[in-house]
Design a protein around this motif. Structure first.
Motif, short mmCIF file in Angstrom:
data_model
loop_
_atom_site.label_atom_id
_atom_site.label_comp_id
_atom_site.label_asym_id
_atom_site.label_seq_id
_atom_site.Cartn_x
_atom_site.Cartn_y
_atom_site.Cartn_z
N THR A 158 102.85 70.89 37.70
CA THR A 158 102.24 69.74 38.35
C THR A 158 101.26 69.06 37.41
O THR A 158 100.95 69.58 36.34
CB THR A 158 101.54 70.17 39.64
N GLY A 159 100.76 67.91 37.85
CA GLY A 159 99.80 67.16 37.05
C GLY A 159 99.92 65.68 37.35
O GLY A 159 100.90 65.24 37.96
N GLU A 160 98.94 64.95 36.94
CA GLU A 160 98.94 63.52 37.20
C GLU A 160 100.06 62.83 36.42
O GLU A 160 100.51 63.31 35.38
CB GLU A 160 97.60 62.90 36.82
N ARG A 204 94.09 68.23 45.39
CA ARG A 204 94.19 66.99 44.62
C ARG A 204 95.51 66.31 44.86
O ARG A 204 95.60 65.08 45.02
CB ARG A 204 93.99 67.27 43.13
N LYS A 250 103.91 65.99 31.45
CA LYS A 250 104.83 67.03 31.97
C LYS A 250 106.22 66.92 31.33
O LYS A 250 106.91 67.91 31.16
CB LYS A 250 104.95 66.88 33.50
N HIS A 287 105.57 66.27 42.08
CA HIS A 287 104.33 65.60 42.48
C HIS A 287 103.93 65.99 43.90
O HIS A 287 102.87 65.59 44.37
CB HIS A 287 104.49 64.08 42.42
N VAL A 339 99.36 73.53 35.58
CA VAL A 339 98.87 72.16 35.69
C VAL A 339 98.80 71.55 34.30
O VAL A 339 98.21 72.13 33.37
CB VAL A 339 97.48 72.11 36.35
N SER A 363 97.28 68.53 32.25
CA SER A 363 96.19 67.57 32.42
C SER A 363 95.75 67.01 31.08
O SER A 363 95.88 67.66 30.05
CB SER A 363 95.00 68.23 33.14
N LYS A 364 95.21 65.79 31.13
CA LYS A 364 94.73 65.12 29.92
C LYS A 364 93.30 65.51 29.63
O LYS A 364 92.54 65.89 30.52
CB LYS A 364 94.81 63.60 30.10
N GLU A 382 93.97 72.33 43.08
CA GLU A 382 95.06 71.50 42.56
C GLU A 382 95.95 71.00 43.70
O GLU A 382 96.36 69.83 43.71
CB GLU A 382 95.89 72.31 41.55
N THR A 403 96.62 66.97 25.65
CA THR A 403 97.06 67.47 26.95
C THR A 403 97.04 68.99 26.93
O THR A 403 97.47 69.62 25.97
CB THR A 403 98.49 66.97 27.26
N ALA A 445 100.56 62.60 32.38
CA ALA A 445 99.79 63.66 31.72
C ALA A 445 100.59 64.33 30.62
O ALA A 445 100.02 64.90 29.69
CB ALA A 445 99.35 64.69 32.75
#
Length: 597
Positions: free
Chosen positions: A28-30, A574, A35, A531, A544, A546-547, A571, A558, A33
């Motif tokens: 997962t992650g924004e 979020r 993935k 997502h 996760v 993430s930046k 997480e 990352t 980012a």
């Protein structure tokens, strides 16, 4: 199973190490980012194309390594050993199976060619592709287009149906039929050179048969000839010696006196003197000498008889010459001549395409064709049955994946006989002669197999890969993998990777999607990039992406971090609401508690 994935300097990821769970793992992650870099890493160790543009800015090269565990008797292990890997198995106490670790790695320079490695040894990237195909199945939009090929669809259907024994039986019959067709085609297309070859072989066989050589005969005859040549000299010496000693041994009517006769005369003369012992003693001594000479004559005469019994030298030389001519043309040894004659007899059968011979081969060909058709029909019947069962199961799974009204249909069509000017193999077709056409058997049977997807009610049936969005196609593939899971013939220890499987899904359907992925993870390793918190919450482990800032130069990097406990709750919160409020945290805990099979 993928035990560990490590990468360095790939896109925004400077360094990362992931150890996926044996069951389901969520990534997962924004958005944005990075993935997708994890999927790119897996594609690289799977023999995919290298893109030097993915190397982190300022780095000389990117590097990726995957560590897999597998049973030592599986096909992936067999392929790895063929490529030079030295797999050391470790026996498990529970089930007595042996597993081994395999390292697949890829380095990709910022400029230049990439390098593929298997257990530390450089190999072509095609080797990684072949081995990883037995270990990993990626269901991303670009990867899923491969299932659009008829060959992949046939392979998937046969795998789910457990058709391996039927496929092997048909393949054996097909190869025998194809070999016979090729033989008949070769015989029918014989030209003058082939007939000349047959004539030469017949003449050669006639020459060899006329001489009728025996293994080792020439060496034996040469030895006998040497003895005979020496015997001629002995015979001449014996005759001269016997004539001198006793001419009657050579000629009963001979009047000449020999040594024995002359000594006898001397003895008679001495004894006729009748005076004194001296002359009698001398006569006795001559008598003794004469007795020895008589023994010698007897022995030499016996040798003379033996030499006269040896065959004629001219006939022996004639035989040796005839054998030498054979070895000169078809040697170097008589054994080679005899072997060549046997092979020539077989060859002439094919070259001498008489009507009787062709008719005999035609009968054999009909028998082989009937057997191949029988095997192909058995395979066709099983495919039809399996296609109905698989299509029904997949369509049912689609209802649970927020795709109500979607349907998979699998068409198994037996190709029919087509008109042709001549029967037999044409490309990859084959059929019985005298039936006005060819039955289009090929190396895989007589079926055309097509997977057709109906994305919504009222839509026409469309070929897979051309009828669905990336998310729909991912869910369709998930439904197919769920239908195949648990089959005895399905690949064991496979790692399934899903990307975009949650596109366009939400609410209750998202929960069901996660549940179906978790169900698949009971029989295989599943890694899903998602997502949706409703999907991620079903995972056994979660990473996760993430930046962050790399340092003073403000370059973006990352990180990839495994989360558990309260970190995972935050997480999921979020992902639910974009914040870590008390309400979202409670909702996240509730979701994690509820998503258990």
């Amino acid at each position: 199973m993928l035990e560990e994935l490590e990468l360095r300097d790939l896109g925004p990821i400077r360094q990362a190490r992931i150890a996926p769970a044996a069951g389901m793992t969520a990534i997962t992650g924004e958005t944005g980012a990075g993935k997708s870099m994890l999927l790119n890493a897996i594609r690289l160790i799977s023999g995919g194309d290298a893109d030097s543009g993915l190397v982190t800015a300022g780095s000389q090269q990117a590097w990726v390594q995957g560590i897999f565990t597998m049973e030592t008797g599986c096909r992936a292990a067999h392929l790895a050993r063929e490529a030079g890997a030295d797999l050391e198995g470790e026996e498990h106490a529970q089930d007595k199976t042996q597993t081994a670790e395999l390292f697949l790695a890829r380095s990709m320079p910022a400029s230049g060619r990439s390098r593929a490695m298997l257990d530390g040894h450089t190999v072509p990237k095609s080797v990684l592709a072949e081995i990883s195909a037995e270990l990993i199945t990626i269901h991303g939009q670009s990867d899923q287009l491969r299932i659009a090929s008829p060959a992949r669809q046939r392979e998937f259907l046969d795998m789910v149906a457990g058709n391996a024994p039927l496929v092997a039986s048909y393949s054996q019959d097909w190869e025998a039929l194809k070999a016979m067709d090729e033989r008949l085609a070769r015989l029918r297309s014989q030209e003058v050179s082939a007939r000349q070859r047959a004539s030469y072989l017949r003449d050669a066989i006639g020459q060899i048969d006329k001489v009728d050589p025996k293994p080792g005969e020439e060496a034996e005859l040469r030895e006998r000839r040497d003895r005979i040549e020496n015997a001629a000299q002995i015979n001449q010496g014996l005759a001269a010696a016997l004539s001198a000693l006793d001419s009657s041994q050579m000629d009963l009517d001979a009047e000449g006196a020999g040594a024995v006769d002359l000594i006898n005369r001397a003895i008679s003369s001495l004894r006729s003197i009748g005076v004194g012992d001296f002359f009698d003693q001398t006569a006795d001594r001559l008598q003794s000498i004469n007795a020895d000479l008589s023994d010698m004559v007897f022995s030499l005469a016996g040798q003379m008889d033996q030499e006269e019994g040896i065959e004629d030298l001219d006939s022996l030389n004639s035989r040796i010459h005839a054998l030498s001519e054979l070895t000169r043309q078809w040697g170097p040894d008589l054994e080679d001549v005899i072997k060549w004659r046997e092979q020539a007899a077989f060859e002439i059968e094919d070259l001498d395409a008489s009507p009787e011979k062709l008719a005999e081969l035609d009968q054999d060909r009909h028998r082989l064709f009937d057997q191949a058709m029988k095997s192909a029909q058995a395979l066709h019947d099983r495919r039809e049955q399996a296609a109905r069962e698989l299509a029904a199961t997949v369509s049912q799974e689609l209802d649970s994946l927020a795709m109500s009204g979607s349907r998979l249909d699998i068409r198994v069509s037996a190709r029919k006989a087509q008109e042709a000017s001549a029967a037999g193999v044409s490309g990859e077709t084959s059929g019985p002669e005298g039936q006005g056409g060819t039955w289009p058997l090929d190396a895989h049977g007589l079926d055309d197999i097509e997977f057709l997807f109906t994305p919504f009610p009222g839509s026409p049936q469309l070929p897979m890969g051309k009828s669905a969005s990336g998310g729909e196609l991912s869910r369709l593939m998930l439904a197919m993998e769920l239908a195949a899971a648990g089959k005895a013939s399905s690949p064991q220890g496979m790692t399934f990777i899903f990307d975009e499987v949650d596109a366009g899904v939400g609410g209750k359907a998202a929960v069901e999607l996660g549940k179906r992925l978790a169900k698949l993870a009971q029989s295989a390793q599943v890694i899903v990039v998602t997502h949706l918190p409703q999907v991620a919450s079903w995972a056994k482990s979660q990473f996760v992406v993430s930046k962050g800032q790399a340092g003073a130069d403000e370059a973006v990097s990352t990180s990839v971090t495994e989360v558990g406990g309260e970190d995972r709750v935050r997480e999921i919160a979020r992902m639910l609401s974009g914040s870590e409020s008390a309400t979202s945290l409670d909702h996240a805990r509730e979701l994690l508690d509820s998503t258990r099979l």
